[in-house]
Design a protein around this motif. Structure first.
Motif, PDB file in Angstrom:
ATOM      1  N   ALA A   1      25.034  75.816  18.909  1.00 18.55           N
ATOM      2  CA  ALA A   1      26.242  76.370  19.506  1.00 18.55           C
ATOM      3  C   ALA A   1      27.282  76.691  18.437  1.00 18.55           C
ATOM      4  O   ALA A   1      28.337  76.073  18.332  1.00 18.55           O
ATOM      5  CB  ALA A   1      26.814  75.406  20.528  1.00 18.55           C
TER       6      ALA A   1
ATOM      7  N   LEU B   1      16.004  70.353  23.154  1.00 15.96           N
ATOM      8  CA  LEU B   1      17.437  70.345  22.873  1.00 15.96           C
ATOM      9  C   LEU B   1      17.957  68.929  22.731  1.00 15.96           C
ATOM     10  O   LEU B   1      17.445  67.998  23.365  1.00 15.96           O
ATOM     11  CB  LEU B   1      18.205  71.052  23.993  1.00 15.96           C
TER      12      LEU B   1
ATOM     13  N   ALA C   1      21.618  67.201  23.294  1.00 15.71           N
ATOM     14  CA  ALA C   1      22.935  67.494  23.857  1.00 15.71           C
ATOM     15  C   ALA C   1      23.795  66.235  23.844  1.00 15.71           C
ATOM     16  O   ALA C   1      23.404  65.214  24.417  1.00 15.71           O
ATOM     17  CB  ALA C   1      22.792  68.013  25.285  1.00 15.71           C
TER      18      ALA C   1
ATOM     19  N   PHE D   1      26.950  70.234  28.858  1.00 10.44           N
ATOM     20  CA  PHE D   1      26.139  71.398  28.493  1.00 10.44           C
ATOM     21  C   PHE D   1      25.892  72.215  29.744  1.00 10.44           C
ATOM     22  O   PHE D   1      26.081  71.751  30.877  1.00 10.44           O
ATOM     23  CB  PHE D   1      24.813  70.983  27.867  1.00 10.44           C
TER      24      PHE D   1
ATOM     25  N   LYS E   1      18.563  64.088  25.246  1.00 12.34           N
ATOM     26  CA  LYS E   1      17.586  65.105  24.878  1.00 12.34           C
ATOM     27  C   LYS E   1      17.147  65.861  26.127  1.00 12.34           C
ATOM     28  O   LYS E   1      17.088  65.298  27.221  1.00 12.34           O
ATOM     29  CB  LYS E   1      16.383  64.470  24.180  1.00 12.34           C
TER      30      LYS E   1
ATOM     31  N   ALA F   1      21.284  78.371  26.717  1.00 14.04           N
ATOM     32  CA  ALA F   1      21.980  77.088  26.675  1.00 14.04           C
ATOM     33  C   ALA F   1      23.373  77.313  26.114  1.00 14.04           C
ATOM     34  O   ALA F   1      23.578  78.158  25.239  1.00 14.04           O
ATOM     35  CB  ALA F   1      21.221  76.097  25.804  1.00 14.04           C
TER      36      ALA F   1
ATOM     37  N   ALA G   1      27.159  75.117  25.070  1.00 16.39           N
ATOM     38  CA  ALA G   1      27.936  73.882  24.930  1.00 16.39           C
ATOM     39  C   ALA G   1      29.414  74.236  24.885  1.00 16.39           C
ATOM     40  O   ALA G   1      29.816  75.120  24.126  1.00 16.39           O
ATOM     41  CB  ALA G   1      27.547  73.132  23.669  1.00 16.39           C
TER      42      ALA G   1
ATOM     43  N   SER H   1      28.319  68.995  21.755  1.00 16.99           N
ATOM     44  CA  SER H   1      27.368  69.343  20.709  1.00 16.99           C
ATOM     45  C   SER H   1      26.032  69.693  21.345  1.00 16.99           C
ATOM     46  O   SER H   1      25.582  69.009  22.262  1.00 16.99           O
ATOM     47  CB  SER H   1      27.195  68.172  19.735  1.00 16.99           C
ATOM     48  N   LEU H   2      25.431  70.743  20.857  1.00 15.39           N
ATOM     49  CA  LEU H   2      24.119  71.166  21.345  1.00 15.39           C
ATOM     50  C   LEU H   2      23.295  71.622  20.156  1.00 15.39           C
ATOM     51  O   LEU H   2      23.775  72.411  19.333  1.00 15.39           O
ATOM     52  CB  LEU H   2      24.274  72.302  22.356  1.00 15.39           C
TER      53      LEU H   2
ATOM     54  N   THR I   1      19.024  72.341  18.564  1.00 17.57           N
ATOM     55  CA  THR I   1      17.587  72.357  18.772  1.00 17.57           C
ATOM     56  C   THR I   1      16.951  71.272  17.927  1.00 17.57           C
ATOM     57  O   THR I   1      17.493  70.864  16.901  1.00 17.57           O
ATOM     58  CB  THR I   1      16.963  73.704  18.376  1.00 17.57           C
TER      59      THR I   1
END
Length: 564
Positions: A21, A86, A88, A92, A200, A219, A221, A226-227, A229
């Protein structure tokens, strides 16, 4: 092991996490409302999902898990395990749009992969959205123990009507609330509870009976959240110069110490991945190469998860043992129900079975060091008669030779084994296994050796002494056959000291015999050692070398047996 197609990328960037993000590894602060296109992530090892055109094509796989008697059939829809998931922290939002839905479209978001046992699947916490026409089913699983693990029931299950089935569906975590929306309109708002508590997000796309197109999957955020991969946990695992495999190689460089593995923990559990790669030189797919996982429908093959395991093994320099071709259990329904009453039916069914063998072995050609061509041929009551499975009904008692020749025709280099339980000590069952291997070769088969499973479920009745195992190994060596200790696990029912001693006895005895070419334990960590007891209750076992990421006394004793 020749060059392998379908390579799995196990390192995504300079680190395991790559901020999405609006972040970079050196600047973790996310920008607000930056959309991440998840369609551009790695989906190649997800059964039923293919990238194509401007999105993803999703088709039904009919994957299910049957019980030992061939009954049941718990659904086993896939997740994107080996690709991107992901991470997170905080709120999200996920959004997806589907078109061309011929029957149903399901989208799952779980906080961990399911645990797949031989005969059941343990459903993790998460959310499943299923669209059928204008009906949207919202099923929430909170990860709590199920009364019947083979028939998991959601903690919350509701149906809502959506005005436009092709409108975007979205899932939003906002504080302690979980919201589901269609076309921007909230259709359900629920307390978050334990859902997504891991931080997760594992994504899955599937259909029960049709197909659909995923046109968008994103996706987001918000500011302050916080987001990121994440790739498979095994990407960071490294071989150890002091692990079990390295210690064994000091005595016998050609000797392999292996473990049965599952893709879920291999990609999601850093402890599991680290302990596996640092200690073992070979892997056996615990379930991913059994018939019900490879061909859930006749003529339809789902190699993706098995390919992912093989690609991971290759990237870590590990050998692979294939498990298994002909087996009474773990067969898909279509295979179980092949007709065998008349000559014409048997001929037709023989064609179907041999097509399966050829397709599977050809697919993995050059990628397997060895293979169980026949698994557990004798009756389950520890006798010496054949199980009356579809292979026996179609080909008769000579079916192991038929299968062996078909495997050889497809891959003449893979070492072939017949794998059986209860033949670890001298006796009638061991004699029958030895005779079967020799008779199979006498009929034109290509059996290199036998797999002795060495399951020790009760140290009072199942214990394997060094003397008995030595005699056993000598018996097969004198007959010109090799031996794998193929599925060793030991109960801690009489204490961890007795468990450790039994583990070390089997390994050390195998290592001393030139006939014994490898040793494999049937699992890695007790976190994933689950069974259903006689009362139908889920129970955790404590049979492996690691427990919750930590080495057990059995592991330490194994090291001592190897001179470590």
């Amino acid at each position: 092991m020749a060059g392998r197609p379908h390579a799995l990328k196990v390192v995504l960037a300079s680190g395991l996490l790559l901020a999405l993000a609006g972040c970079t590894p050196n600047d973790p602060t996310p920008e607000p409302n930056v959309v991440v296109d998840l369609l551009q992530q790695d989906w190649q090892h997800t059964p039923g999902v293919k990238a194509g055109g401007d999105g993803l094509q999703v088709a039904a796989t009919a994957r299910s898990i049957v019980e030992q008697d061939g009954g049941g059939g718990q659904p086993n829809p896939p997740l994107n395990l080996a690709g991107t998931h992901l991470v997170a922290e905080g709120d999200f939002s996920l959004s997806a749009s589907f078109t061309d839905v011929t029957s149903d479209a399901s989208w799952t978001v779980y906080d961990s992969p399911p645990v797949i046992a031989d005969e059941f699947r343990i459903e993790p916490g998460g959310l499943r959205l299923t669209l059928r026409g204008d009906d949207l089913e919202i099923a929430v699983f909170d990860g709590s123990p199920q009364k019947d693990v083979t028939n998991p029931q959601p903690a919350h299950d509701e149906h809502v009507t959506v005005s436009d089935p092709e409108a975007a569906l979205s899932v939003r975590r906002s504080g302690d609330t979980l919201e589901v929306a269609s076309g921007g309109d909230t259709v359900s708002s629920l307390p978050l509870g334990r859902v997504f508590e891991s931080g997760k997000l594992w994504l899955g796309l599937s259909s029960d009976g049709g197909s659909f197109q995923v046109n968008s999957l994103t996706a987001t955020a918000p500011k302050g959240a916080s987001l990121a991969t994440a790739g498979p946990a095994v990407a960071q695992a490294e071989q150890s110069a002091d692990g079990l495999q390295a210690l064994a190689a000091r005595t016998r460089p050609d000797f392999k110490i292996g473990a049965a593995v599952a893709l879920g923990p291999l990609t999601s559990d850093e402890d599991y991945a680290r302990n596996l790669v640092s200690n073992f030189g070979s892997v056996t797919a615990e379930n991913a190469m059994k018939p019900q996982f490879l061909s859930p429908q006749q003529g339809v093959y789902t190699f993706e998860e098995a390919d992912a395991i093989l690609a991971i093994a290759e990237s870590k320099g590990m050998a692979v043992h294939g498990h298994t071709i002909a087996f009474t259990e773990a067969m898909p329904r279509w295979m179980q129900e092949l007709p065998s009453g008349t000559d014409a039916e048997r001929q037709s069914s023989a064609t179907a079975l041999l097509d399966y063998v050829t397709t599977v072995v050809t697919h993995f050609k050059g990628r397997l060091d060895s293979l169980d061509v026949v698994n557990e041929p004798f009756d389950v009551d520890q006798g010496t008669s054949f199980q009356q499975n579809i292979w026996y009904r179609v080909f008769g008692p000579g079916y192991p030779a038929v299968v062996s020749k078909a495997v050889y025709d497809a891959d003449p280099d893979v070492l072939q084994f017949i794998n059986e339980n209860g033949a670890d000590v001298p006796g009638r069952r061991q004699d029958a296994l030895l005779k079967l291997a020799l008779d199979t070769n006498g009929l034109g088969g290509h059996i290199y050796g036998v797999g002795l499973q060495a399951h020790v479920y009760d140290l009072k009745t199942d214990a394997i002494s060094a003397g008995d195992l030595t005699d056993t190994l000598n018996n097969f060596e004198n007959a010109g056959l090799h031996v794998r200790i193929s599925e060793n696990d030991v109960t801690d029912g009489r204490g961890t000291g007795a468990q450790a001693k039994q583990y070390a006895t089997v390994l050390a005895t195998c290592l001393r015999s030139r006939a014994c070419v490898s040793y494999t334990t049937w699992g890695v960590d007790d976190r994933y050692d689950w069974l259903i007891d006689d009362n139908g209750r889920l129970q955790q076992g404590h049979d492996f070398l690691f427990d919750d990421g930590q080495p057990t006394p059995a592991y330490d004793e194994m090291r001592r047996a190897l001179g470590g």
